[in-house]
Design an enzyme around this catalytic site. Structure first.
Site, PDB file in Angstrom:
ATOM      1  N   VAL A  13       0.855  -1.188   0.000  1.00 13.95           N
ATOM      2  CA  VAL A  13       0.000   0.000   0.000  1.00 13.95           C
ATOM      3  C   VAL A  13       0.888   1.233   0.000  1.00 13.95           C
ATOM      4  O   VAL A  13       1.812   1.345   0.818  1.00 13.95           O
ATOM      5  CB  VAL A  13      -0.949   0.022   1.216  1.00 13.95           C
ATOM      6  CG1 VAL A  13      -1.948   1.163   1.076  1.00 13.95           C
ATOM      7  CG2 VAL A  13      -1.682  -1.310   1.361  1.00 13.95           C
ATOM      8  N   ASP A 109       5.452  -3.048  11.037  1.00 20.94           N
ATOM      9  CA  ASP A 109       4.068  -2.590  10.932  1.00 20.94           C
ATOM     10  C   ASP A 109       3.482  -2.267  12.302  1.00 20.94           C
ATOM     11  O   ASP A 109       2.727  -1.302  12.460  1.00 20.94           O
ATOM     12  CB  ASP A 109       3.211  -3.636  10.217  1.00 20.94           C
ATOM     13  CG  ASP A 109       3.293  -5.024  10.851  1.00 20.94           C
ATOM     14  OD1 ASP A 109       4.288  -5.320  11.546  1.00 20.94           O
ATOM     15  OD2 ASP A 109       2.356  -5.822  10.650  1.00 20.94           O
ATOM     16  N   THR A 184     -25.175 -22.776   4.564  1.00 13.14           N
ATOM     17  CA  THR A 184     -23.736 -22.966   4.757  1.00 13.14           C
ATOM     18  C   THR A 184     -22.965 -21.656   4.683  1.00 13.14           C
ATOM     19  O   THR A 184     -22.098 -21.380   5.512  1.00 13.14           O
ATOM     20  CB  THR A 184     -23.184 -23.956   3.713  1.00 13.14           C
ATOM     21  OG1 THR A 184     -23.845 -25.213   3.860  1.00 13.14           O
ATOM     22  CG2 THR A 184     -21.683 -24.168   3.904  1.00 13.14           C
TER      23      THR A 184
END
Length: 256
Positions: A13, A109, A184
């Site tokens: 990013v 990070d 499901t």
């Protein structure tokens, strides 16, 4: 203008920063096979989509959890701008006091998100970062990073469930209407999204009990806006903590 780059396991990013604010942000898929020249072309085109030319970039600060990608993306930035990016790690001043057994194990990070959070929020705090992994970082009342927790990320968990089972499909990440699924797909969404919210609530509860004071809860990362509204705790979503942290670290280290 500063180019801030967050290299994760799934995406790279990029953000063009004006001061401490994100002016433009874009992401591209993380690909370990791409060369620095290929990344340079991709980043140049993404910047141009935002009306930004390489010559507008005055500097770059980068955080990464992938050493292979760090080399390629750093090379791409040098090709585009002629400038070597600052890379968060040993030798770069962050201003963050890291009080864990081995500070070198603290991911870039996590460091950048903590630096960004401390600029806007009062400690003690817990920072929830939701990406390929879900991490919770504990910041004590003095602003020191004192540890945290790491769990599989939401997409990682859903993909593993689908890949490892014969009859369970891939599902979209939208919140189910109720916890008790009637088919499901809704059962899987309940387990994934509401399960992730429950895990965060449980870990937050335990970590708050170990931190002194009124704990601030902050979440960041691409998945946060999906999961956090389903949590029972009051958690502020702030998507750009890493980039705000990168801007602060750049300012701390650049030579005037």
């Amino acid at each position: 203008m500063l180019l801030a780059v967050d290299i994760g396991n799934t995406h790279v990013v990029i953000a063009a920063m004006r001061g401490s604010s994100v002016h433009y942000k874009a992401r591209l898929a993380a690909d370990k096979l791409k060369t620095e020249y290929e990344y340079a072309v991709s980043i140049k085109e993404l910047l141009r989509l935002g009306g930004i030319e390489p010559g507008d970039i005055e500097g770059c600060c980068l955080s990464s959890v992938s050493p292979v990608l760090t080399e390629s993306v750093s090379g791409a930035v040098r090709l585009l701008t002629g400038k070597a990016p600052m890379t968060v790690g040993a030798g770069l001043k962050t201003g963050l006091n890291i009080r864990i057994d081995n500070p070198s194990e603290c991911g870039a990070d996590l460091v950048t998100a903590a630096v960004g959070a401390l600029k806007s929020f009062k400690p003690p705090m817990i920072i929830i970062d939701m990406g390929t992994a879900t991490t919770l970082s504990a910041i004590d009342k003095n602003g020191a990073f004192v540890g945290g927790a790491i769990a599989p990320g939401l997409i990682t968990s859903v993909e593993a469930l689908s890949e490892k089972t014969a009859l369970l499909p891939s599902v979209g990440l939208n919140t189910p209407a109720s916890a008790i699924g009637k088919n499901t797909s809704d059962c899987m969404r309940s387990g994934a999204i509401l399960g992730a919210a429950g895990m965060i609530d449980g870990l937050v509860e335990r970590m708050c009990a170990e931190l002194e004071g009124n704990v601030t809860l902050v979440a960041t990362g691409g998945i946060a806006k999906i999961v956090i509204p389903n949590c029972s705790h009051k958690i502020t979503v702030s998507e750009d903590l890493v980039f705000e942290g990168l801007a602060a670290i750049y300012e701390r280290n650049r030579r005037i």
